[in-house]
Design a protein around this motif. Structure first.
Motif, short mmCIF file in Angstrom:
data_model
loop_
_atom_site.label_atom_id
_atom_site.label_comp_id
_atom_site.label_asym_id
_atom_site.label_seq_id
_atom_site.Cartn_x
_atom_site.Cartn_y
_atom_site.Cartn_z
N ILE B 137 -0.16 27.44 -35.31
CA ILE B 137 0.97 27.15 -34.34
C ILE B 137 0.89 25.73 -33.92
CG2 ILE B 137 2.17 27.69 -32.09
CD1 ILE B 137 1.58 30.35 -32.58
N THR B 138 -0.47 25.40 -33.65
CA THR B 138 -0.50 23.83 -33.26
C THR B 138 -0.14 22.91 -34.45
OG1 THR B 138 -2.52 24.73 -31.84
CG2 THR B 138 -2.45 22.42 -32.40
N ALA B 139 -0.57 23.23 -35.63
CA ALA B 139 -0.24 22.53 -36.98
C ALA B 139 1.17 22.31 -37.32
CB ALA B 139 -1.31 23.11 -37.98
N VAL B 140 1.81 23.50 -36.81
CA VAL B 140 3.30 23.17 -37.11
C VAL B 140 4.13 22.79 -36.26
CG1 VAL B 140 3.03 25.20 -39.06
CG2 VAL B 140 4.02 25.67 -36.88
N SER B 141 3.60 22.96 -35.06
CA SER B 141 4.58 22.48 -33.84
C SER B 141 4.66 21.20 -33.64
CB SER B 141 4.45 23.52 -32.74
OG SER B 141 3.10 23.48 -32.31
N GLY B 142 3.47 20.25 -33.98
CA GLY B 142 3.58 18.88 -33.57
C GLY B 142 2.11 18.19 -33.53
N GLU B 143 2.07 17.08 -33.35
CA GLU B 143 0.69 16.27 -33.38
C GLU B 143 0.58 15.56 -32.33
OE1 GLU B 143 0.68 13.99 -36.87
OE2 GLU B 143 -1.56 13.80 -36.78
N LYS B 144 -0.72 15.38 -31.91
CA LYS B 144 -1.02 14.48 -30.74
C LYS B 144 -1.70 13.33 -31.29
CE LYS B 144 -3.23 14.98 -26.18
NZ LYS B 144 -4.17 15.73 -25.48
N ASP B 145 -1.29 12.00 -30.86
CA ASP B 145 -1.81 10.84 -31.47
C ASP B 145 -3.00 10.41 -30.65
OD1 ASP B 145 -0.57 9.66 -29.45
OD2 ASP B 145 0.85 8.71 -30.75
N ALA B 146 -3.58 9.42 -31.10
CA ALA B 146 -4.89 8.94 -30.20
C ALA B 146 -4.45 8.40 -28.68
CB ALA B 146 -5.27 7.77 -30.76
N ALA B 147 -3.22 8.10 -28.71
CA ALA B 147 -2.79 7.67 -27.28
C ALA B 147 -2.34 8.77 -26.28
CB ALA B 147 -1.63 6.65 -27.43
N GLY B 148 -2.30 9.82 -26.94
CA GLY B 148 -2.02 11.11 -26.17
C GLY B 148 -0.43 11.55 -26.35
N HIS B 149 0.14 10.68 -27.28
CA HIS B 149 1.71 11.09 -27.58
C HIS B 149 1.91 12.10 -28.13
CE1 HIS B 149 5.78 10.19 -27.37
NE2 HIS B 149 5.78 10.19 -28.82
N ILE B 150 2.65 13.07 -27.90
CA ILE B 150 2.98 14.30 -28.65
C ILE B 150 4.29 14.11 -29.40
CG2 ILE B 150 3.28 16.87 -28.66
CD1 ILE B 150 1.58 17.00 -26.36
N THR B 151 4.09 14.10 -30.89
CA THR B 151 5.27 14.32 -31.72
C THR B 151 5.54 15.68 -32.12
OG1 THR B 151 4.33 12.24 -32.71
CG2 THR B 151 6.32 13.28 -33.92
N LYS B 152 6.78 16.15 -31.65
CA LYS B 152 7.14 17.50 -31.85
C LYS B 152 7.62 17.71 -33.28
CE LYS B 152 7.95 19.29 -27.17
NZ LYS B 152 8.95 19.67 -26.26
N MET B 153 7.33 18.96 -33.63
CA MET B 153 7.99 19.27 -35.15
C MET B 153 8.62 20.63 -34.98
SD MET B 153 5.46 18.02 -38.02
CE MET B 153 4.28 19.34 -38.07
N VAL B 154 8.31 21.47 -35.66
CA VAL B 154 8.95 22.71 -35.61
C VAL B 154 8.71 23.47 -34.09
CG1 VAL B 154 8.97 25.15 -36.47
CG2 VAL B 154 8.22 23.39 -38.02
N GLU B 155 9.93 23.99 -33.60
CA GLU B 155 10.04 24.67 -32.28
C GLU B 155 10.19 25.95 -32.29
OE1 GLU B 155 12.20 22.66 -29.40
OE2 GLU B 155 11.49 20.62 -30.22
N LYS B 156 10.87 26.67 -33.72
CA LYS B 156 10.94 27.95 -33.76
C LYS B 156 9.88 28.67 -34.61
CE LYS B 156 15.93 27.49 -33.74
NZ LYS B 156 17.28 27.57 -34.43
N ILE B 157 9.15 29.58 -33.66
CA ILE B 157 7.90 30.18 -34.58
C ILE B 157 8.22 31.63 -34.31
CG2 ILE B 157 5.64 30.49 -34.66
CD1 ILE B 157 5.54 27.07 -33.51
N LYS B 158 7.96 32.41 -35.17
CA LYS B 158 7.95 33.86 -35.14
C LYS B 158 6.93 34.80 -35.96
CE LYS B 158 11.58 35.04 -38.26
NZ LYS B 158 12.87 35.85 -38.55
N PHE B 159 6.92 35.90 -35.75
CA PHE B 159 5.61 36.66 -36.53
C PHE B 159 6.40 37.42 -37.58
CE2 PHE B 159 2.99 35.77 -32.78
CZ PHE B 159 1.78 35.38 -33.57
N ALA B 160 6.00 37.38 -38.69
CA ALA B 160 6.20 38.44 -39.64
C ALA B 160 5.86 39.91 -39.03
CB ALA B 160 5.42 38.19 -40.84
N PRO B 161 6.41 40.97 -39.32
CA PRO B 161 6.03 42.14 -39.20
C PRO B 161 4.68 42.64 -39.20
CG PRO B 161 8.19 42.53 -40.44
CD PRO B 161 7.68 41.00 -40.58
N PRO B 162 3.92 43.31 -38.25
CA PRO B 162 2.47 43.35 -38.15
C PRO B 162 1.76 44.06 -39.57
CG PRO B 162 3.35 44.50 -36.49
CD PRO B 162 4.39 43.73 -37.22
N ARG B 163 0.95 43.42 -40.14
CA ARG B 163 0.23 44.20 -41.56
C ARG B 163 -0.83 45.17 -40.92
NH1 ARG B 163 0.66 42.08 -46.29
NH2 ARG B 163 2.19 39.91 -46.41
#
Lengths: 145, 167
Positions: B137-163
């Protein structure tokens, strides 16, 4: 020779600076007292994430569910062996919401799962909450510094 | 009538009980002090009904699926982007390829309005350690640069049916 008996002088300690400091310390501890961690449980070690920042506004109707490493669910201060067993708590929350004129869509289920908990256990918990018609979920993580 | 003028006698207030209480309160607050790290939430929305199949919006990024396989002990055994329906195949990213996954998702959705409408579905094995899901979720939802600024990416995250367990 006659020795003159001298009375011990009464020493008065000025307590004012000490009381000042005590009051300052007291004020400091009162102000930093937070009840936000009241739902935290020592058994849960949250996964860390650099993007985990505290929400800017507090949730309207938060319902906290916790998942331990061995798959136990902690809901409403009670342990349950699995997600299905915790359904009664969610049903009770739903009834309470409806009695207060709110709907289940106003509630936000906050999931605090142990970092080594099974993903399937968390998904089962979400599935059970969905069966009681809760749709909004938040996965909680601790700030990675 | 002559009023006798007398100096006010110095009233000594006994401070002992107050100091006692202050120390007790101080001790209480010190002992109940709990130093905790800040906590944050990742919002996920799990609608009750499946979305209606309609004409897809040409400007919308096609749904992205991330499959995370687990070893028997629960650690990550591989990250795969857009696998087949049976969970096999897909673009592999190794067992700790979160940075590469983030770079790939960023190239797919960018950081603008397309990113906000993009949706990522996480399909994980039952016994996968939950911290891998948060890493994903951290990898797909954004990135924090060295200055601490957060660049947002995907905000809609859901789960597939449980295996199923062991599946």
């Amino acid at each position: 020779m006659k020795i003159k008996k001298v009375e011990a002088a009464k020493i008065e300690i000025d307590m004012t600076p000490m009381i000042d400091i005590c009051f300052q310390l007291l004020t400091f501890f009162v102000f930093i007292l937070s009840f936000e961690g009241a739902d935290q449980d020592a058994r849960i070690q949250l996964p860390a994430s650099e993007l985990a920042k505290p929400p800017e506004k507090s949730e309207d109707v938060p319902i906290t569910l916790q998942v331990t490493k061995d798959g136990q669910i902690l809901a409403g201060g009670q342990p349950f062996p699995n997600a299905d067993a915790a359904k009664s708590v969610l049903n009770a929350e739903r009834t309470m919401l409806e009695q207060r004129g709110r709907s289940v869509s106003d509630a936000n289920i906050i999931i605090r799962a142990h970092k080594d908990a099974k993903t399937g256990d968390v998904q089962q918990l979400i599935k059970v909450a969905q069966s009681v018609e809760f749709t909004k979920f938040s996965l909680r993580a601790k700030d990675k510094e | 009538m002559k009023i006798k003028k007398g100096g006010d006698p110095a009233v000594a207030i006994d401070m002992t009980p107050m100091i006692d209480i202050v120390f007790q309160l101080l001790s209480f607050f010190i002992f109940t002090l709990k130093i905790t790290t800040q906590e944050g939430d990742f919002n996920i929305t799990m609608p009750l009904a499946a979305p209606r199949a309609g004409t897809p919006d040409p400007n919308q990024v096609p749904p992205i699926k991330v499959r995370i396989r687990a070893t028997a002990d629960g650690s990550c055994n591989g990250i795969f982007l857009n696998p087949n329906d049976d969970g096999t195949g897909g673009t592999p990213f190794g067992t700790d390829g979160w940075k590469q996954l983030r770079a790939h998702i960023a190239s797919l959705v960018g950081t603008g309005s397309q990113a906000a409408s993009a949706e990522v579905t996480i399909d994980a094995d039952y016994n996968l350690d939950y911290e891998n899901v948060i890493k994903c979720i951290t990898a797909v939802s954004g990135e924090k640069d060295a200055a601490g600024h957060i660049t947002k990416m995907v905000e809609k995250i859901k789960f597939a049916p449980p295996r199923p367990p062991g599946g």
